[in-house]
Design a protein around this motif. Structure first.
Motif, mmCIF file in Angstrom:
data_model
loop_
_atom_site.group_PDB
_atom_site.id
_atom_site.type_symbol
_atom_site.label_atom_id
_atom_site.label_comp_id
_atom_site.label_asym_id
_atom_site.label_seq_id
_atom_site.Cartn_x
_atom_site.Cartn_y
_atom_site.Cartn_z
ATOM 1 N N LEU A 178 0.820 -1.306 0.030
ATOM 2 C CA LEU A 178 -0.024 0.124 0.084
ATOM 3 C C LEU A 178 1.051 1.242 0.075
ATOM 4 C CD1 LEU A 178 -2.973 -1.115 2.539
ATOM 5 C CD2 LEU A 178 -2.993 -0.661 -0.133
ATOM 6 N N GLU A 179 2.016 1.078 0.572
ATOM 7 C CA GLU A 179 2.934 2.334 0.837
ATOM 8 C C GLU A 179 3.526 2.593 -0.504
ATOM 9 O OE1 GLU A 179 5.639 1.616 4.018
ATOM 10 O OE2 GLU A 179 3.953 1.990 5.634
ATOM 11 N N ALA A 180 3.846 1.409 -1.475
ATOM 12 C CA ALA A 180 4.329 1.651 -2.734
ATOM 13 C C ALA A 180 3.375 2.328 -3.637
ATOM 14 C CB ALA A 180 4.844 0.080 -3.113
ATOM 15 N N ALA A 186 -1.344 6.645 -5.849
ATOM 16 C CA ALA A 186 -2.730 6.108 -5.540
ATOM 17 C C ALA A 186 -3.206 7.256 -4.301
ATOM 18 C CB ALA A 186 -2.804 4.940 -4.875
ATOM 19 N N ALA A 187 -4.347 7.489 -4.562
ATOM 20 C CA ALA A 187 -5.137 8.586 -3.739
ATOM 21 C C ALA A 187 -5.605 7.826 -2.501
ATOM 22 C CB ALA A 187 -6.613 9.169 -4.596
ATOM 23 N N ALA A 188 -5.973 6.735 -2.559
ATOM 24 C CA ALA A 188 -6.191 5.845 -1.433
ATOM 25 C C ALA A 188 -6.106 4.385 -1.584
ATOM 26 C CB ALA A 188 -7.673 6.035 -1.025
ATOM 27 N N GLY A 189 -5.682 3.625 -0.478
ATOM 28 C CA GLY A 189 -5.586 2.290 -0.714
ATOM 29 C C GLY A 189 -5.733 1.587 0.484
ATOM 30 N N PHE A 190 -6.534 0.312 0.269
ATOM 31 C CA PHE A 190 -7.118 -0.609 1.288
ATOM 32 C C PHE A 190 -6.603 -1.875 1.422
ATOM 33 C CE2 PHE A 190 -10.004 2.457 -0.152
ATOM 34 C CZ PHE A 190 -9.979 3.543 0.892
#
Length: 332
Positions: A178-180, A186-190
Motif C-alpha cells: 500500500l505504501e508503494a 494512489a489517492a487511497a489504498g485498502f
C-alpha cells in the motif's frame, strides 16, 4: 540459442534453460537480440498447462522483451535499423536470446532507459493503457479502483490514471504494498485481507462509488465490486485469480446500477489490434518516460533474476512477493 523451457506442465521445478533453434525473421519481421524479459501471470499459467500460447505463437515463455535489432526480414519498411534499442509485447518467445517480432509491434526504448527497465514496460503498461482507454474509456475526474495495485499492471495503471487526470484507488495485501502504491500516486489504498474494501471505497468517495474497476481477481470479489461500483459504472475483468464461477444474483445487482461488465485478454488480440494499441501508446505515453517529462512515468522493477534462475523467479511471483515487475536477464 538458450531459452526458458519446460517439458511437461507442473511446478517451477520443471523449468530449465534449454538450447533451442534460433528463429529466422519472416516477411515483415524483425529479429531482436533479447537483453531482458519480464515475468507475467500468464507465464505461470502456461507452465501449469492452463494457458497455451495463441495459434502460431512460440511455445517459449515470455510475453515481453527488450533488446536490440539484430536482423531484418524481407519486406520490412526501413523504420528499424540494426542496433536500434527496442521493446515489444509478444504472444510468446520473449525469454530467449532471440525472438522475431512483426515490425509494427516494436516500440523504441525511451532515452536513458536500461534494457532491465524497458522490459518492465510492454505487458504491464500496454495492458493498463488498453484497459483504461480502449475498454474503460476513462475520463478526467473519474474514480478508478485498481485491484492488485502493487502488481506490474497495478503500478502502471496508477500512473496512467493520474496521467488521464482521474483518481486511482487501490487494493493490496500488505502495508508495504500500500505504501508503494501511495508513492506511485494512489489517492487511497485498502488492505483486502483485513478490511472490507467496498465499504472503505464508499467511505472515501462519500457514498458515490467508483466509475471504473480494473479487476484481475474475479469471482471472490463480485459482490464487493458491485457494492462500490457507481451507477453506470464499468467493471473490467482481465484476470481470474480467484476463479470464474459466481454464485449469487449478479445480473440483478448489475442491472440495478445500470452497470456494465467488460472483459479483455490482450494476449489473444490479433496483430492489427495490438499494433493499434502500441501506436497510440507510443505516441501518447512513451514520451512521458523520458527525462524532463511532466508528469514523469516510471516502470517499477521489483527484482532481477538471470535466465538460469527462472524457477526461482516463478516461485517469487507465485508467493506474491513482488512489488512491481520481476525481470529476467538474458545471458549474452
Amino acid at each position: 540459442m538458450f531459452a526458458a523451457y519446460f517439458d511437461c506442465p507442473g511446478g517451477p521445478e520443471n523449468l530449465y534453460m534449454k538450447e533451442v533453434m534460433k528463429p529466422n525473421p519472416g516477411e515483415g519481421e524483425i529479429l531482436v537480440k533479447v537483453s531482458a524479459s519480464a515475468l507475467n501471470r500468464a507465464d505461470l499459467l502456461q507452465r501449469r498447462g492452463k494457458y497455451p500460447p495463441p495459434k502460431g505463437a512460440s511455445d517459449i515463455l515470455g510475453l515481453e522483451a527488450a533488446g536490440s535489432v539484430a536482423g531484418l526480414g524481407p519486406g520490412c519498411s526501413g523504420r528499424w535499423r540494426i542496433g536500434d534499442a527496442v521493446m515489444a509485447l509478444l504472444p510468446g518467445g520473449g525469454q530467449a536470446q532471440f525472438v522475431t517480432v512483426p515490425e509494427g509491434l516494436l516500440m523504441p526504448i525511451p532515452k536513458d532507459m536500461t534494457f532491465i527497465q524497458a522490459a518492465a514496460i510492454p505487458e504491464a503498461w500496454l495492458t493498463a493503457f488498453q484497459l483504461l482507454h480502449f475498454v474503460g474509456k476513462v475520463q478526467e475526474g473519474e474514480r478508478v479502483l485498481i485491484h492488485a495495485g502493487a502488481s506490474g499492471v497495478g503500478m502502471a495503471a496508477i500512473q496512467l490514471v493520474r496521467l488521464a487526470k482521474a483518481i486511482p484507488i487501490v487494493t493490496a495485501g500488505t502495508q508495504e504494498k500500500l505504501e508503494a502504491t501511495a508513492n506511485a500516486g494512489a489517492a487511497a489504498g485498502f488492505n483486502y485481507k483485513n478490511e472490507d474494501f467496498s465499504e472503505k471505497v464508499l467511505e472515501f468517495t462519500q457514498g458515490s462509488g467508483v466509475d471504473i474497476i480494473l479487476d484481475c481477481v474475479g469471482a471472490s470479489y463480485w459482490e464487493k465490486n458491485l457494492n462500490c461500483l457507481s451507477t453506470d459504472g464499468r467493471w473490467i475483468i482481465y484476470g481470474l485469480l480467484s476463479g470464474g464461477e459466481v454464485h449469487g444474483d449478479l445480473l440483478a445487482r448489475l442491472i440495478s446500477k445500470r452497470a456494465s461488465i467488460h472483459t479483455s485478454l490482450l494476449r489473444s488480440r490479433d496483430k492489427e489490434a495490438s499494433s493499434g494499441y502500441q501506436q497510440a501508446f507510443t505516441e501518447e505515453v512513451l514520451p512521458h518516460f523520458s527525462p524532463g517529462a511532466s508528469p514523469r512515468l516510471q516502470p517499477l522493477v521489483d527484482s532481477v533474476y538471470p535466465l538460469h534462475a527462472i524457477a526461482e523467479a516463478h516461485r517469487a511471483m507465485e508467493e506474491n512477493r513482488n512489488i512491481g515487475k520481476i525481470v529476467i536477464e538474458i545471458p549474452v
